[in-house]
Design a protein around this motif. Structure first.
Motif, PDB file in Angstrom:
ATOM      1  N   GLY G 116       0.820  -1.361   0.148  1.00 23.07           N
ATOM      2  CA  GLY G 116      -0.063   0.040   0.000  1.00 23.07           C
ATOM      3  C   GLY G 116       0.797   1.273   0.076  1.00 23.07           C
ATOM      4  N   VAL G 117       0.262   2.297  -0.531  1.00 22.98           N
ATOM      5  CA  VAL G 117       0.983   3.630  -0.560  1.00 22.98           C
ATOM      6  C   VAL G 117       1.528   4.398   0.421  1.00 22.98           C
ATOM      7  CG1 VAL G 117       0.086   3.995  -3.084  1.00 22.98           C
ATOM      8  CG2 VAL G 117      -1.167   5.068  -0.885  1.00 22.98           C
ATOM      9  N   ALA G 118       0.987   3.987   1.872  1.00 23.22           N
ATOM     10  CA  ALA G 118       1.476   4.429   3.095  1.00 23.22           C
ATOM     11  C   ALA G 118       3.127   4.249   3.049  1.00 23.22           C
ATOM     12  CB  ALA G 118       0.841   4.064   4.343  1.00 23.22           C
ATOM     13  N   ALA G 119       3.672   3.362   2.612  1.00 21.60           N
ATOM     14  CA  ALA G 119       4.962   3.052   2.714  1.00 21.60           C
ATOM     15  C   ALA G 119       5.670   2.758   1.240  1.00 21.60           C
ATOM     16  CB  ALA G 119       5.396   1.987   3.382  1.00 21.60           C
ATOM     17  N   LEU G 120       5.675   3.845   0.516  1.00 23.19           N
ATOM     18  CA  LEU G 120       5.598   3.982  -1.063  1.00 23.19           C
ATOM     19  C   LEU G 120       6.776   3.163  -1.528  1.00 23.19           C
ATOM     20  CD1 LEU G 120       3.816   5.316  -3.281  1.00 23.19           C
ATOM     21  CD2 LEU G 120       5.732   6.799  -3.419  1.00 23.19           C
ATOM     22  N   ASP G 121       7.935   2.919  -0.763  1.00 21.27           N
ATOM     23  CA  ASP G 121       9.082   2.137  -1.458  1.00 21.27           C
ATOM     24  C   ASP G 121       8.725   0.850  -1.613  1.00 21.27           C
ATOM     25  OD1 ASP G 121       9.675   3.891   1.085  1.00 21.27           O
ATOM     26  OD2 ASP G 121      10.343   1.865   1.456  1.00 21.27           O
ATOM     27  N   ARG G 122       7.908   0.137  -0.624  1.00 21.05           N
ATOM     28  CA  ARG G 122       7.227  -1.067  -0.847  1.00 21.05           C
ATOM     29  C   ARG G 122       6.454  -1.336  -2.379  1.00 21.05           C
ATOM     30  NH1 ARG G 122       4.501  -3.193   4.453  1.00 21.05           N
ATOM     31  NH2 ARG G 122       4.468  -0.959   5.134  1.00 21.05           N
TER      32      ARG G 122
END
Ligand code: AMP
Ligand code: AMP
Ligand code: AMP
Ligand code: AMP
Ligand code: MG
Ligand code: MG
Ligand code: MG
Ligand code: MG
Ligand code: MG
Ligand code: MG
Ligand code: MG
Ligand code: MG
Lengths: 214, 214, 214, 214, 214, 214, 214, 214
Positions: G116-122
């Motif tokens: 998910g975009v809350a942790a964008l590097d994932r």
């Protein structure tokens, strides 16, 4: 902790086992854990499981929000005060979520309960105290008028926190949310019952002020 | 007049000709006419047409509400005061509708404008005055908090009148209506912008009080 | 009692213990208590607890609303009649809430049940009786047409009380509320199921009339 | 004609040229045309164009619905009466759409205007007449209570036709539609302002009765 | 029976005792009873209670709708056929409500299940049969397309009956209702899950046709 | 200036004359004026009127927001930076409202336009710059995803500002508002198009930081 | 299998017996069965019943979706890869529904969870992998931003699958659905929690690609 | 071109000058431009401006969508067919938007107009033709049933495109959208009137098939 906002485990909708596992893992790896929307049954099982697995851990419960930490945990401190205000008894659980988040991040909390606008002198009596906070979270349900009234009386940034009380048309916090969005005094808002988000946003502001002070 | 509430002609959505005809017919048959939501153009045509057809008639305009009567009209009087309160300038037109209805029914009007809760001392300054009315109409848009606050400060029955101001979510009076329905102080409500209905209900209450007094 | 409207304890959503404590405290300090939305279980525990703590107290239950008072309580009286009307059996519980509030405030209650517009002669049969009340509360669910019809037949102020019956589109009282707000006869409205608010508003009007009479 | 319901040209949203072309084509191929929601400008251009292209055609206009036919058109007849009822003046345009559809299909129309429930004796005065229709269309806006009241007084199938009058919450016909769907007497409903559909459904019922009679 | 539509007892939301009492009273006074939305538990208690109180009564159950009558009951007959159509298995309970109402009123029922538009040849296979009914009730959930498709294939009046299936946006029958109201073929509609109302309206049409035939 | 947020004149919905009068009065009494949602026509008339009445005044226009001040005005300064970010061109007008409010209050503005998530590298390219602001306003319409993405990349408090772009379901900013309220990263929100409120809230935070710094 | 999309049994809302019967019938007639939204209790009974009735059958469970087949079943294969992506843990159950549908139809599945975009590097770490799929299903709840972000990074058709997580305004998947419909990158959408539909649509696309490849 | 979907200029809401500038810039830099929702006035000015600035450019207009390219533009081709289907005349403008996008990307278009389900044999007549497309876009307004019916008859992926026709409840495309989301046959959906998005998604699928074929 992302952005200095404590990671939290949303207990609601998880099994007792999942909650215990997630909390114990957090405790082992970070020496602390924060759980929101925990039920009585989840809490009791967690508490007794921790007696075994982490006998020196401290549990602090406020409404349905729980904070656990081991002696190894070095709590942060912020030189900033978050005022947390509720309109009525029904708003306290949601405010507690914000309360624990900000406290865990190291802010000083000034908690002022039950000063809803139906009895306006209770509101007015607290104005001087409210003016001393660096940032205010104001939780209110039903028509949600308290944040508007408070924001008109202080110079502080106010975060409106609508609470899912009320029945009939506009119930479940929808009237409170819409009212805060329409507020004729300046404030910003989080979603209905989003005590965690209100606490997180107040923490970010408190951290910015703490950084400016130090 | 049904129930002592003056019959009114809703000018909005009618042609200029229809408005003039309806008003002139009312004047001929009942010596008076009340028109709501009249446009500038409708008003001007009505006024000049009446100069011909009813040169001795009196026209009173308040916002977009107009009252006309001939010398033959014997205005009723009620021994009762209706307080009409607005939160801000934008609420005045809707309040005017209520104002004219109650005035036409013979009530004494105490009009108090622009005391919205964003500047709370303006509200508090008027409390003593508001307490003297027999019934209060409180008009407010955006979050519509004023009726709740007023009702918490007086012993009088309060009728909340939501106004279609505000933009975005809950705009067009929906937040104000929902907030008044959710009010944590006792009040009753009419629909958004329903100044005529608020005025009619206040008139019915004023008439009951007048009857009890006489 | 704020504004002469009896303070009430909203039992719904509270634990049995909380309800008992709140009621006993009210009884001790004010010689009376009023509880709304009480469950069977809450009621039974309250009743047996009061047998111990306040053996001479009187309990009156009407639907899920309960009134308790000690011999020391001096009930107020108002020289005014509140008519309380229901469209059907499903509306009675909500009307009971209003009923007990007004009765507790000392008004005379004229209760007229089950005269909904589907069988219009039952409505028409009661018109003369309804005309004698000083203020009317009209409770109706589904399409909520009864307050409109009644208000067209009487000179009295009418408070529409929408009830959360009905299923499908407009169910849960939303059609009734919207219909009453759109009513083509003058009336004011409270939220869906807000019997307490309707009773409070009727009490305020009844008190104003009582004061005018005395 | 599909199902005996006259094909209609929805003029709204079409250019004047499109409307004229569609009408003239219909007239050439079927000796008749029916147009709904026609504007004054569209009507005038159509009328003058037909003077050229079809000088012997008859134009009948009722509100914004128009029927055109040549001498070659053999109008159908149905041995069945459709009662078409309106609550107030604002409902007449929508009722006209139904009116023309049923008339064009050959039904006898009994039109009864302006008997809304706010003045209930006007409604009651017409009951005997309404009982004589084979099927009833009842058009009402605002709270839309008239179909419920009528259906409680007759044995005839009633089609509720909500009209987009009213402002504020539940305005634009939504309260009327929801109220008719929630009606505590049996009726079926068409969409807001769907006079064409109400007329079509009444025509289908009238045809079934006509067939049973013949 | 008002309007020839059988009086029915809505069991949902009533206690087992209330249901039994209401049914037994109806049986005693009118020799018949019709119950809708009855639970298994309510049904079992009713059945065993009737074994005592009315041992010669006949119970007929169809889904959650139940019809009871004594030998003294003289069932009416109507010379008219109501076609009752469902799109899928999930629609059958709601259709059963309509089914029992029409059957109890004496109409011939032609029931056609599971011909939803996802497998269009099942729909098309039944067209000839559907054309023979005098009036059609078409029950469908989710997108509710079946009434539109059926109404385009027959000359018969169609009553659309939306069913509260479906999840997500437009679930609980709201998409089906809106779709039927927007239908591009002529039909009228009842509220979501209002099988009783659909059956009542079909009965009124069947009675009118029966009267015309006889 | 209440709370250090500049008083503003909402030009929308006011006549050209009202706008000019209000602006000139503000200028005379406070040496400055701020106008939001001004039309071209209102602006031109104001500008030429000021040439007469206040020839030495400076006019600054940014989108439909205008700031006027005389040489006597001593602009405040805040030692704090507000980052103002837009997703696309359509969001700029609303962001301008916030921009002028914060600038007028003396904050440093870092404006970053057109970095919406559809072209994510434009977003990522600006992260370092965004991290340097003390508080961020992020304006986005349609699905409103940009505040969520930005808040996940910075430590700064983020105020989401939904913009009324988009058509169809969720258009007019409702999807953007709901999405920001549901954001899985911490942020607070203002109403759709409420650039003035976002600017006011950012100003309050900037002032608190400025005070802490000085 | 209609259109190559496996027939599925929706277990939710069915009794344990119905589920077992439907599954065993499917297995007997087609050598396979697919069940969605199965509860633990339904699963256990099915599993033990199959031990008797179909001892050589294979059961595969993924979340609440179950696939059963006998040795006689010849599984199809498609030369095409469906990427199935989730934003967080809460989205996995709905994604599983799509997963099993596509797998059962013979597609290769590339499953990527918790980006998910809350942790964008994932999210960014997985872009290369996502680009290799032939079609992508992206499941996300709360604000539902992930499909927009993914679609901006790949050339592949993306199907947005909103999930009913989130509380308060826009909760239950409504914000996610509205956001995906408003997406500023091109994607198509299915209803909230409609994992089966997303899987079916991806299967149709995968089959078209497989056919083009072979 | 991002993802092979042509960049488009949304003319709606832009000034004539902005539209011309944007189109001419696109033409200069990429030898082509695509404009959607262009007004007659915008189109005429663009056409005459291009006569000057790009005299050898070709303009193709389809409804309110326009494609411009210079001789230097090398149009792409895709070995894939997109079927574009409309229910009625009112859906054609929105379908045109999709049409031009897919054509510009090089797909073969098979356009089938006016086969809505009210006249089902027109739908059935086209089934063989529809089966030959590689992907289908089906545009429908009002109740939006056509995509469901078509998807039940073909093996092809179907993209439902709801159109903002219809009045009353569920009008403006909301019923069509909700119905397509609830469809009991598998399809995916784009927002109301989002012809550009439907065309973009069909292009992505067509490109994947073209790549697989080559
Ligand atoms: N009460 C809450 N409301 C909103 N978000 C929460 C809440 N509690 C925890 N969270 C967020 O949800 C995440 C945990 O979700 P989960 O992985 O499901 O336990 C945390 O990182 C927080 O960001
Ligand atoms: N049924 C009710 N509906 C609305 N308000 C109520 C109701 N019952 C009690 N109240 C109000 O709620 C207050 C009590 O709330 P609490 O402190 O939660 O018991 C009373 O003072 C009343 O003003
Ligand atoms: N006022 C109306 N409301 C609903 N449907 C209508 C109306 N007028 C015409 N129609 C239907 O719309 C069809 C004509 O649409 P059109 O082809 O756009 O002129 C006719 O066949 C009628 O079935
Ligand atoms: N664009 C805006 N959005 C919201 N509030 C505004 C805006 N512009 C001005 N205001 C507020 O509205 C007040 C001015 O209202 P008015 O008296 O109608 O000019 C100012 O004091 C501001 O608090
Ligand atoms: Mg409150
Ligand atoms: Mg206000
Ligand atoms: Mg009713
Ligand atoms: Mg009406
Ligand atoms: Mg269906
Ligand atoms: Mg955006
Ligand atoms: Mg998400
Ligand atoms: Mg359609």
């Amino acid at each position: 902790d992302r952005r200095g906002i404590p990671e939290a485990i949303l207990a609601e909708g998880k099994s007792v086992e999942q909650v215990v596992t997630l909390a114990e893992t957090a405790l082992e790896t970070t020496d602390r854990a924060l759980l929101t929307r925990i039920s009585d049954r989840q809490y009791r099982t967690l508490a007794s499981s921790l007696e075994e697995s982490a006998p020196d851990a401290t549990l602090e419960r406020r409404g349905s929000t729980v904070r656990v930490y081991t002696p190894a945990h070095e709590p942060p401190t912020l030189e900033a005060t978050v005022g947390i205000v509720t309109a009525g008894a029904v708003d306290e659980g949601v405010a507690d979520e914000a309360h624990v988040v900000c406290a865990d991040a190291g802010a000083t909390i000034d908690r002022v309960d039950d000063i809803g606008v139906a009895a306006l002198d209770r509101t007015l009596d607290q104005v001087d105290r409210l003016r001393e906070a660096d940032v205010l979270i104001v939780a209110a349900g039903r028509e949600g008028a308290l944040p508007t009234v408070v924001a008109g009386l202080v110079d502080t940034p106010v975060i409106g926190l609508p609470v899912s009380s009320g029945y009939g048309h506009g119930g479940d916090g929808e009237a409170a949310l819409a009212g805060m969005l329409q507020s004729c005094t300046v404030l910003s808002v989080v979603n209905v019952d989003a005590g965690f988000v209100a606490g997180g946003q107040a923490t970010l502001i408190a951290r910015a002020i703490d950084a400016a002070r130090n």
